[in-house]
Design an enzyme around this catalytic site. Structure first.
Site, PDB file in Angstrom:
ATOM      1  N   LYS A  12      75.026  35.301  -6.868  1.00 39.91           N
ATOM      2  CA  LYS A  12      75.077  36.128  -8.086  1.00 39.91           C
ATOM      3  C   LYS A  12      76.474  36.738  -8.282  1.00 39.91           C
ATOM      4  CE  LYS A  12      72.031  39.681  -8.592  1.00 39.91           C
ATOM      5  NZ  LYS A  12      72.455  41.000  -9.075  1.00 39.91           N
ATOM      6  N   SER A  13      77.018  37.325  -7.233  1.00 36.52           N
ATOM      7  CA  SER A  13      78.341  37.951  -7.367  1.00 36.52           C
ATOM      8  C   SER A  13      79.399  36.917  -7.756  1.00 36.52           C
ATOM      9  CB  SER A  13      78.762  38.615  -6.050  1.00 36.52           C
ATOM     10  OG  SER A  13      77.968  39.729  -5.789  1.00 36.52           O
ATOM     11  N   ASP A 308      72.764  45.285  -0.199  1.00 36.16           N
ATOM     12  CA  ASP A 308      71.719  44.591  -0.967  1.00 36.16           C
ATOM     13  C   ASP A 308      70.610  44.031  -0.070  1.00 36.16           C
ATOM     14  OD1 ASP A 308      73.106  45.160  -3.248  1.00 36.16           O
ATOM     15  OD2 ASP A 308      73.965  43.163  -3.485  1.00 36.16           O
ATOM     16  N   LYS A 335      70.883  51.875  -7.055  1.00 32.40           N
ATOM     17  CA  LYS A 335      70.797  50.443  -7.382  1.00 32.40           C
ATOM     18  C   LYS A 335      69.796  50.221  -8.519  1.00 32.40           C
ATOM     19  CE  LYS A 335      73.914  49.269  -4.501  1.00 32.40           C
ATOM     20  NZ  LYS A 335      75.187  48.759  -4.978  1.00 32.40           N
TER      21      LYS A 335
HETATM   22  C1  S3P Z   1      78.177  43.692  -6.415  1.00 34.09           C
HETATM   23  C2  S3P Z   1      78.506  44.809  -5.707  1.00 34.09           C
HETATM   24  C3  S3P Z   1      77.516  45.725  -5.103  1.00 34.09           C
HETATM   25  C4  S3P Z   1      76.133  45.097  -5.040  1.00 34.09           C
HETATM   26  C5  S3P Z   1      75.765  44.385  -6.297  1.00 34.09           C
HETATM   27  C6  S3P Z   1      76.781  43.292  -6.617  1.00 34.09           C
HETATM   28  C7  S3P Z   1      79.258  42.850  -6.956  1.00 34.09           C
HETATM   29  O1  S3P Z   1      77.463  46.925  -5.873  1.00 34.09           O
HETATM   30  O2  S3P Z   1      75.165  46.073  -4.730  1.00 34.09           O
HETATM   31  O3  S3P Z   1      74.481  43.788  -6.165  1.00 34.09           O
HETATM   32  O4  S3P Z   1      79.007  41.682  -7.320  1.00 34.09           O
HETATM   33  O5  S3P Z   1      80.394  43.344  -7.032  1.00 34.09           O
HETATM   34  P1  S3P Z   1      78.520  48.097  -5.623  1.00 34.09           P
HETATM   35  O6  S3P Z   1      79.830  47.485  -5.654  1.00 34.09           O
HETATM   36  O7  S3P Z   1      78.360  49.081  -6.720  1.00 34.09           O
HETATM   37  O8  S3P Z   1      78.141  48.681  -4.289  1.00 34.09           O
END
Ligand code: S3P
Length: 434
Positions: A12-13, A308, A335
């Site tokens: 996803k990221s 996560d 979250k």
């Molecule tokens: C993500 C960063 C995380 C994570 C999210 C995806 C990202 O959040 O919890 O599911 O893709 O940069 P935070 O950066 O706010 O901790």
């Protein structure tokens, strides 16, 4: 022992970032193994609204042809990002620094409650115009920003990435003190796309610096499989007595797989086989063997690298022996839901005695958990909460030889935000193990 090999959807990221970086680059890019889920499709559609030419080749492959971030064809747009904090925050950064653009961003009822000041405050300190600025919906009036200087203390990759994108779009410099290191996909993938980004260790964390006038090249992004989605099935594999699960081509970024270290500390038998890098990121195949796990306390310095996966690690612990705890995870309350509250509430409904803290929880696990009939859990409108408790159910069913389901949720549609294939893969594995 039976063996099953699973190909999980794209990370996803990485998918969000590939959609953003390909649309920011001038020219033709291609994305393979893009995550076809609601969150990431919203990000892709955002750029379609701005006039970027996006052609779908098949379910997970796209060709993207863009005039580049300084020349989006449509300057005014309403963009809906659904449930996605990553989409909302990274796009806010990009649009805040894109001169002449006016974008109204909105999300679903869960996202509208999530804090946005963490990005709007540093952006506005550099001259950004965002109204209102605490929560979605808001309008971003893009303009040339001042050089950005910021101390990132939350351990948030979303904040870090929003600021880097704002600086690039504004052709400005940025100096970011990253006090609590967080996932570094933005750094890795921007470098892959030709951006010159300096990152040096500091007394505490890192200093990240970019000079003005960076150019992103159009690229081919081949997305590795989602490290967080893999966690659900790896925990399932470890807990089942007769099954070896192999997850193929999983993203192995160290900021994403700290959960494997915790599982190994608990006694998990895991085998990792690295493969070649894909768009600046390490990948590999991960295989589980049935393991008897003993609970541990997760140390708070690991939290940003497994934030996560805390829900599924909590489930792994609920069905293992000994005391489990984590602290230092206040961010988990921010979250898709307040995940500490969600975990505590559902575990208590299941009969666990759980101690709740402002920044964590603790309880004693029970490997021999006996289910009651027709237990109703709350989804908290949160994909990871639903999937974690579904894995709980699948493990208990196998261990206790229960064929019928004993858990139900008010609404499971939230799984669509990140992992539409979840139930299909779960069912395939459950049938195989019979
Ligand atoms: C993500 C960063 C995380 C994570 C999210 C995806 C990202 O959040 O919890 O599911 O893709 O940069 P935070 O950066 O706010 O901790």
């Amino acid at each position: 022992m039976k063996q099953v090999s699973i190909d999980l959807p794209g990370d996803k990221s990485l998918s969000h970032r590939a959609a953003i970086f390909a649309s920011m680059a001038k020219g033709k890019s291609r994305i393979k193994n893009f995550l076809a889920a609601e969150d990431t499709l919203h990000t892709l559609k955002a750029f379609e609204k701005l006039g970027v030419n996006i052609q779908q080749i098949n379910k997970t492959e796209y060709k993207i042809d863009s005039f580049g971030y300084s020349s989006f064809q449509n300057k005014v747009a309403d963009i809906y990002v659904g449930n996605s904090g990553t989409g909302a925050r990274l796009l806010t950064g990009l649009f805040a620094g894109t001169s002449g653009i006016q974008v109204t961003l909105d999300g679903d009822k869960s996202l509208r409650k999530r804090p946005m000041k963490r990005i709007t405050e540093p952006l506005m300190a550099a001259g950004a115009h965002i109204e209102p600025s605490d929560h979605l919906p808001y309008t971003v009036y893009g303009k040339k920003l001042l050089p950005i200087f910021w101390e990132e203390k939350l351990g948030s990759a979303q904040v870090k990435s929003a600021l880097i994108l704002a600086a690039i779009a504004s052709q400005q410099s940025i100096r970011l003190e990253e006090k609590k290191p967080s996932r570094d996909h933005t750094e890795n993938m921007l470098r892959y796309a030709g951006v010159f980004l300096e990152k040096e260790p500091a007394e505490e964390g890192y200093i990240i610096e970019l000079e003005p006038d960076q150019v992103l090249n159009p690229m081919e992004y081949h997305i590795l499989s989602d490290a967080s989605s893999a966690a659900f099935f790896l925990v399932l594999g470890l807990h089942l007595p007769n099954l070896q699960i192999k997850a193929n081509r999983v993203l192995l970024n160290p900021y994403r797989i700290a959960y494997l270290d915790v599982l190994e500390k608990m006694g998990a038998k895991l085998h990792i086989q690295k493969i070649s890098e894909q768009c600046g990121e390490q990948g590999g195949h991960i295989t589980t063997l049935p393991s008897e796990l003993t609970n541990v306390s997760i140390s708070s310095n690991l939290i940003p690298a497994l934030i996560d996966e805390l829900p599924i690690l909590t489930i792994a612990a609920a069905l293992s022996k000994g005391e489990f705890s984590f602290r230092g995870a206040k961010e988990l309350r921010k979250k898709e839901s307040d995940r500490i509250h969600a975990l505590v509430t559902n575990l208590r409904i299941l009969g666990y005695e759980v101690e709740e803290y402002e920044d964590g929880l603790s309880f004693i696990g029970n490997p021999n958990y006996i289910p009651e009939k027709n237990v109703k859990l709350n989804s908290f409108y949160d994909h990871r909460i639903i999937m974690s408790f579904e894995i709980f159910q699948a493990i208990v069913q196998k261990r206790q030889n229960v064929t019928s389901t004993f858990l139900s949720f008010d609404d499971t549609s939230w799984v669509q935000t990140s992992f539409p294939e979840f139930y299909f893969i779960l069912q395939t594995i459950s049938l195989l193990d019979d």
